[in-house]
Scaffold this motif. Structure first.
Motif, PDB file in Angstrom:
ATOM      1  N   GLY A 282     -16.464  -9.229   4.256  1.00  0.00           N
ATOM      2  CA  GLY A 282     -15.444  -8.940   3.632  1.00  0.00           C
ATOM      3  C   GLY A 282     -14.247 -10.003   3.682  1.00  0.00           C
ATOM      4  N   ASP A 283     -13.193 -10.004   3.087  1.00  0.00           N
ATOM      5  CA  ASP A 283     -12.162 -10.850   3.296  1.00  0.00           C
ATOM      6  C   ASP A 283     -11.329 -10.799   4.397  1.00  0.00           C
ATOM      7  N   ALA A 284     -11.408  -9.585   5.129  1.00  0.00           N
ATOM      8  CA  ALA A 284     -10.644  -9.580   6.287  1.00  0.00           C
ATOM      9  C   ALA A 284     -10.926  -8.062   6.736  1.00  0.00           C
ATOM     10  N   LEU A 285     -10.611  -8.030   8.291  1.00  0.00           N
ATOM     11  CA  LEU A 285     -10.949  -6.683   8.852  1.00  0.00           C
ATOM     12  C   LEU A 285     -10.212  -5.586   8.426  1.00  0.00           C
ATOM     13  N   LYS A 286     -10.466  -4.416   8.336  1.00  0.00           N
ATOM     14  CA  LYS A 286      -9.519  -3.371   7.830  1.00  0.00           C
ATOM     15  C   LYS A 286     -10.059  -2.092   8.438  1.00  0.00           C
ATOM     16  N   GLY A 287      -9.052  -1.252   8.332  1.00  0.00           N
ATOM     17  CA  GLY A 287      -9.389   0.173   9.075  1.00  0.00           C
ATOM     18  C   GLY A 287     -10.297   1.015   8.390  1.00  0.00           C
ATOM     19  N   HIS A 288     -11.040   1.983   9.045  1.00  0.00           N
ATOM     20  CA  HIS A 288     -11.799   2.935   8.068  1.00  0.00           C
ATOM     21  C   HIS A 288     -11.101   3.613   6.935  1.00  0.00           C
ATOM     22  N   THR A 289     -11.833   3.527   5.858  1.00  0.00           N
ATOM     23  CA  THR A 289     -11.260   4.305   4.411  1.00  0.00           C
ATOM     24  C   THR A 289     -12.303   5.392   4.090  1.00  0.00           C
ATOM     25  N   MET A 290     -11.674   6.178   3.203  1.00  0.00           N
ATOM     26  CA  MET A 290     -12.486   7.300   2.783  1.00  0.00           C
ATOM     27  C   MET A 290     -12.100   7.645   1.250  1.00  0.00           C
ATOM     28  N   ASP A 291     -13.172   7.932   0.745  1.00  0.00           N
ATOM     29  CA  ASP A 291     -13.209   8.318  -0.769  1.00  0.00           C
ATOM     30  C   ASP A 291     -13.470  10.031  -0.898  1.00  0.00           C
ATOM     31  N   LYS A 292     -12.342  10.571  -1.395  1.00  0.00           N
ATOM     32  CA  LYS A 292     -12.386  12.054  -1.127  1.00  0.00           C
ATOM     33  C   LYS A 292     -13.249  12.562  -2.646  1.00  0.00           C
ATOM     34  N   LYS A 293     -13.082  11.545  -3.655  1.00  0.00           N
ATOM     35  CA  LYS A 293     -14.093  12.130  -4.810  1.00  0.00           C
ATOM     36  C   LYS A 293     -15.143  10.949  -4.910  1.00  0.00           C
ATOM     37  N   GLU A 294     -16.066  11.440  -5.733  1.00  0.00           N
ATOM     38  CA  GLU A 294     -17.365  10.563  -5.941  1.00  0.00           C
ATOM     39  C   GLU A 294     -16.947   9.491  -6.978  1.00  0.00           C
TER      40      GLU A 294
END
Ligand SMILES: O=C(O)CCC(=O)C(=O)O
Ligand SMILES: [Fe+2]
Length: 541
Positions: A462-474
């Motif tokens: 990745g380009d930078a560290l980032k926090g955990h993310t979430m996709d709520k739809k497919e």
């Protein structure tokens, strides 16, 4: 990309270690020796330290004999703490534990028992100790976010800090300063301040008593209480016991603290990084009373105390890399080096950029600081292993230590993001237990196998560290596309990888495709990524 520096002949590289010379090696040979050097630096890196404070009857002007008496099974010795600063207070003749019973009445115990005040018979002190033990609650341990009580795994009593006080603080005798210098060293060189000055803060966590003949705490990894927690400190109060060795491990190395011999009349301590596995062997006799503390890395402090900083140029790795970079044959066209971090970090939390690189530990810190000091553009970046291995399941065996074909899906085995406590107990047949949680532990990649690039994995950086993310739809995308969308960055085809992946963290949770919708997790690893600029003969420092 910065110009490759062409370092001057190294005159100040290391005081004791000669700088290895690398005559005319091809890039591949040089990379192989670089890998050896980095892996060697990791092997000698410190992850634990400890010491001893004798309790004496009369105040002594230099009371803190902090020399470590630990026994080491490997060649590694527990780091020896230095003398206390001159402002260190005098050692009190004994320590007192005050605690409250359930009915809120208060009690006091003097330690060592041999220093019971003359007005008080020793038998009544022994009686007090019994009372303390019986006023403790049974100690649990964390497993899968639950508190488990299982005396075959942990047999101890505990008091929470709201129920007791002790006239001891780890700032006394320079203990905290010693730990800081070893586990959180300031690294600097005259040209460049590579990392902000860092300090440790400490918080009392528990009082524990492990009593013979069956007191024990089998191997586990402490659960960090918050993201900035970097380690744990154990203070063993003066009270006679037998057995009860504390063994601390990291990356295949082990340091054993054998405290029984001096248990009756000394305070003994050990501090280690939070990702170290450790265990307390069975206490066969007596009572092992410990105070445990959590160690946190504090916010950056602007002021630098230069004289206490370790000079980066004295690290053997500095001289080695400096020499390598001065060779035209080494990565003449430039390129990217990727080194998998050897410690665990919360690198997918929201505030990750406040915590890294500030919270780097041991060998990761040294490597990062050396690369920066040499003027190499270096970042801590997330790397995701894309699932190419699923197409070649027979290759998985090689990765997890030649387990052979038909093994379980590694994804299923590795569902937990942290190494767990309690694994040994739950998987008694699994020798060491830990390899099940961290399948890469046993894998030692050799330079030249190109295991991750062409055959087994595709690594997305990745380009930078980032926090955990979430996709709520497919989302209609494959893992590669997902990585590009989430992280930017690219498939790192041209990264030269050193060492192997170790600690992964959940980076993204998403709805997976399938008949029934279920969530899946994308994991990432923290890596040190260095852009080596092309060699330019005329480029002088
Ligand atoms: O008492 C010790 O030596 C270590 C205790 C420990 O590992 C813990 O409380 O988590
Ligand atoms: Fe622990």
């Amino acid at each position: 990309m910065p110009k490759r520096k062409h370092p001057e002949p190294s005159t100040d590289a290391g005081p004791s270690e000669p700088t290895p010379s690398i005559p005319k090696l091809s890039t591949d040979e040089s990379l192989r020796s670089l890998q050896e050097s980095i892996v060697g630096a990791k092997a000698s890196a410190t992850f634990v330290c400890g010491g001893t404070i004798p309790i004496i009857e009369h105040p002594n002007p230099n009371p803190s004999d902090t020399e470590s008496k630990s026994k080491s099974k490997s060649t590694l010795k527990a780091s020896q703490a230095k003398s206390p600063p001159s402002h260190s207070p005098k050692t009190p003749s004994s320590r007192h534990i005050f605690w409250t019973k359930e009915d809120n009445t208060a009690r006091r115990l003097n330690l060592p028992l041999s220093q019971t005040p003359e007005s008080q018979p020793i038998d009544s002190s022994k009686e007090r100790l019994k009372q303390l033990i019986s006023d403790c609650e049974p100690a649990t341990f964390g497993y899968k976010k639950e508190d488990i009580l299982d005396p075959s795994y942990r047999n101890a009593g505990k008091l929470d800090p709201n129920r007791f006080a002790c006239n001891f603080h780890p700032c006394e005798h320079g203990i905290l300063e010693n730990i800081e210098q070893i586990l959180l060293p300031g690294l600097n060189n005259t040209e460049q301040n590579t990392l902000p000055f860092r300090k440790l803060s400490v918080e009392l966590y528990k009082l524990n008593i492990y009593s013979g003949p069956n007191g024990v705490f089998r191997k586990h990894v402490d659960t960090p209480r918050c993201e900035s927690q970097i380690g744990s400190l154990v203070i063993c109060l003066p009270c006679q016991f037998e057995g009860g060795d504390l063994a601390v491990r990291h990356d295949g190395k082990e340091v054993v603290f054998n405290w029984e011999e001096r248990s009756s009349d000394t305070i003994q301590w050990a501090a280690f990084y939070s990702d170290c596995e450790h265990e307390i062997k069975t206490i066969t006799n007596g009572d092992r009373i410990t105070l445990t503390y959590n160690l946190f890395v504090t916010e950056p402090i602007a002021a630098c105390i230069t004289q206490s900083l370790l000079d980066i140029k004295t690290l053997p790795l500095y001289g080695f890399l400096q020499d390598l970079l001065s060779k035209e044959t080494f990565m003449a066209e430039g390129g990217t080096l990727g080194i998998w971090c050897s410690h665990s970090y919360p690198h997918t939390i929201e505030r990750v950029n406040e915590l890294l690189p500030r919270g780097l530990k041991g060998s990761d810190l040294a490597l990062y600081a050396v690369l920066k000091a040499l003027g190499i553009d270096t970042k801590i970046l997330p790397a995701v292993l894309l699932e190419k291995y699923l197409e070649r399941p027979e290759k998985w065996g090689e990765l997890v230590g030649n387990k052979g074909e038909g093994e379980e899906d590694p994804e299923e085995e590795e569902e937990e993001e942290e190494p767990e406590e309690y694994y040994d107990h739950l998987n008694p047949k699994e020798e060491g237990g830990i390899s099940e949680e961290r399948p890469f532990d046993t894998f030692k990649p050799q330079w030249g196998e190109e295991w991750n690039r062409d055959e087994l994995f595709i690594v997305h950086v990745g380009d930078a560290l980032k926090g955990h993310t979430m996709d709520k739809k497919e989302m209609d995308e494959n893992s590669k596309e997902k990585c590009v969308r989430l992280y930017g960055g690219n498939i790192a085809e041209d990264v030269t990888w050193i060492a192997g992946p170790r600690y992964r963290k959940a980076a993204h949770t998403y709805l997976a495709w399938g008949n029934e919708s279920e969530t899946d997790i994308l994991y990432s690893y923290a890596t040190i990524v260095a852009q080596v600029p092309p060699f330019k003969k005329h480029a002088k420092v």
